[in-house]
Design a protein around this motif. Sequence first.
Motif, mmCIF file in Angstrom:
data_model
loop_
_atom_site.group_PDB
_atom_site.id
_atom_site.type_symbol
_atom_site.label_atom_id
_atom_site.label_comp_id
_atom_site.label_asym_id
_atom_site.label_seq_id
_atom_site.Cartn_x
_atom_site.Cartn_y
_atom_site.Cartn_z
ATOM 1 N N LYS A 19 9.879 23.223 1.305
ATOM 2 C CA LYS A 19 9.269 24.122 0.328
ATOM 3 C C LYS A 19 10.029 24.081 -0.991
ATOM 4 O O LYS A 19 11.221 23.757 -1.036
ATOM 5 C CB LYS A 19 9.268 25.558 0.861
ATOM 6 N N LEU A 20 9.327 24.437 -2.038
ATOM 7 C CA LEU A 20 9.955 24.618 -3.342
ATOM 8 C C LEU A 20 10.178 26.102 -3.588
ATOM 9 O O LEU A 20 9.264 26.916 -3.370
ATOM 10 C CB LEU A 20 9.067 24.067 -4.463
ATOM 11 N N PRO A 21 11.359 26.491 -4.062
ATOM 12 C CA PRO A 21 11.557 27.902 -4.401
ATOM 13 C C PRO A 21 10.792 28.264 -5.663
ATOM 14 O O PRO A 21 10.551 27.411 -6.527
ATOM 15 C CB PRO A 21 13.069 27.986 -4.637
ATOM 16 N N LYS A 22 10.407 29.507 -5.772
ATOM 17 C CA LYS A 22 9.769 29.982 -7.003
ATOM 18 C C LYS A 22 10.821 29.996 -8.111
ATOM 19 O O LYS A 22 11.953 30.400 -7.899
ATOM 20 C CB LYS A 22 9.216 31.393 -6.791
ATOM 21 N N HIS A 23 10.440 29.518 -9.289
ATOM 22 C CA HIS A 23 11.358 29.603 -10.416
ATOM 23 C C HIS A 23 10.729 30.439 -11.523
ATOM 24 O O HIS A 23 9.498 30.577 -11.606
ATOM 25 C CB HIS A 23 11.728 28.213 -10.949
ATOM 26 N N GLU A 24 11.578 31.011 -12.353
ATOM 27 C CA GLU A 24 11.110 31.801 -13.476
ATOM 28 C C GLU A 24 10.828 30.881 -14.660
ATOM 29 O O GLU A 24 11.577 29.932 -14.914
ATOM 30 C CB GLU A 24 12.153 32.846 -13.874
ATOM 31 N N SER A 66 5.858 27.912 -12.339
ATOM 32 C CA SER A 66 6.118 27.769 -10.911
ATOM 33 C C SER A 66 4.788 27.668 -10.166
ATOM 34 O O SER A 66 3.868 28.465 -10.387
ATOM 35 C CB SER A 66 6.915 28.976 -10.414
ATOM 36 N N ASN A 67 4.678 26.655 -9.288
ATOM 37 C CA ASN A 67 3.401 26.428 -8.615
ATOM 38 C C ASN A 67 3.525 26.127 -7.127
ATOM 39 O O ASN A 67 2.520 26.021 -6.427
ATOM 40 C CB ASN A 67 2.653 25.270 -9.293
ATOM 41 N N GLY A 68 4.764 25.972 -6.626
ATOM 42 C CA GLY A 68 4.955 25.708 -5.211
ATOM 43 C C GLY A 68 4.655 24.279 -4.793
ATOM 44 O O GLY A 68 4.862 23.914 -3.628
ATOM 45 N N GLU A 69 4.184 23.436 -5.736
ATOM 46 C CA GLU A 69 3.798 22.059 -5.423
ATOM 47 C C GLU A 69 4.806 21.041 -5.924
ATOM 48 O O GLU A 69 5.135 20.077 -5.230
ATOM 49 C CB GLU A 69 2.416 21.752 -6.025
ATOM 50 N N TYR A 70 5.298 21.230 -7.124
ATOM 51 C CA TYR A 70 6.198 20.247 -7.740
ATOM 52 C C TYR A 70 7.040 20.920 -8.813
ATOM 53 O O TYR A 70 6.725 22.009 -9.284
ATOM 54 C CB TYR A 70 5.392 19.100 -8.377
ATOM 55 N N PHE A 71 8.126 20.273 -9.171
ATOM 56 C CA PHE A 71 8.873 20.593 -10.383
ATOM 57 C C PHE A 71 8.505 19.552 -11.440
ATOM 58 O O PHE A 71 8.288 18.383 -11.110
ATOM 59 C CB PHE A 71 10.388 20.504 -10.148
ATOM 60 N N ARG A 72 8.460 19.989 -12.690
ATOM 61 C CA ARG A 72 8.247 19.024 -13.778
ATOM 62 C C ARG A 72 9.346 19.189 -14.812
ATOM 63 O O ARG A 72 9.636 20.311 -15.248
ATOM 64 C CB ARG A 72 6.880 19.238 -14.439
ATOM 65 N N ILE A 73 9.987 18.084 -15.168
ATOM 66 C CA ILE A 73 10.909 18.070 -16.290
ATOM 67 C C ILE A 73 10.350 17.117 -17.339
ATOM 68 O O ILE A 73 9.632 16.169 -17.007
ATOM 69 C CB ILE A 73 12.335 17.638 -15.876
#
Length: 399
Positions: free
Chosen positions: A180-185, A213-220
Amino acid sequence: MTEAQKELIKGTVPVLKEHGVALTSYFYKRMFAHNPELKHIFNMGNQQNARQQTALATAVLAYAEHIENPAVLLSAVKHIGQKHSSLNIRPEHYQIVGKHLLASIQEVLGDAATEELIEAWKVAYFQLADLMIGIEKDMYDQMIQNDGGWTGWKPFTIVKVVSETAEIQSIYLKPTDQGKLPKHEAGQYVSVRVFLPELHLYQPRQYSLSDASNGEYFRISVKRVATEGKPEGMVSNYIHQYFEVGKQLELTAPTGSFQLIESEKPDVFISGGVGQPPLIAMLEHLADKKEDKPITWIHGCRNPDLHAFKERVKTLENQHQNITSFSFYDEAQDADADVLVGWVDLAKIDASHLPQEANYYLCGPSGFIKKHFQYLTNQGINAENIHFEEFGPASLQLN
């Protein structure tokens, strides 16, 4: 710490003001010579451009000046703690730093470094170290408590790469372990670690998460800053050149205090160059919530071809009547009604889009932030409503 020791610390303030950067420069050289493994933790680009030495000198001076009441530095200490937790700094690192810092003070000051002075700085340093260790432990604990959270470096796999401009790529990442991905602010950042063959080192860099935050991916979203033959820009250049779908990057968990404030106040976002990523995450978050409060988006860059997220912001503006955007281009020629020529100049924006009671978010180089912070406060905006994220090690003291 005794009153006599506090007086000794305060007595070093004039020396720190005049020679602080020389002291911290000596300290880093000494520490890396004796503990070269720490080069894997520190941004060697910021060592080369002296930003890290300057930031440390500023922090040491502030601590000495406020040794009677270090609590006033708590906000700055928490900010440093977030940076440290994003780099996986652990308690044992403070022992190494303390050893070399005290030795550096003694070696640089020479005969002026009495046993009493070194003892006073030893007590002062480890008092601060204990505070930092406690703050960072709380941060690590919070990371673990978040659903999907972790501490340390975790492998992520690149699942998509999008060229936003010729200079900026957005990289979409998912956990390699499929967890899982943690929720981020909205506004927070992650650290990315890359092995650079040219330096034979791992090098960490912080990149803001550029999507809600979407629970699917991180984007940088990474701007290529290719400084040939120098560590500064090497990581971004290496990512652009060698990383593609299927490759892995190591990340630490999201952190950072530059966050969207949930309130009924209007929001104003002001960015320059590659300052958009944390702000676009905030804008996407507000759009997802279907907020109807006024939102102003102001961005400046060299020309339209280098304007990342331009179409996305326009789409959101068309979908949400409460969003208004302004674009400044240094190299604009025949500017239309939607484009302003030159650097970002808030005086060219109608005051209705810069309300007194609003939350302002600034992101860009230090000079960009100083300029617009000053303008806003001169217009009567409360400094407490102006939030900013500076590129690189913190150097700004704005209030």
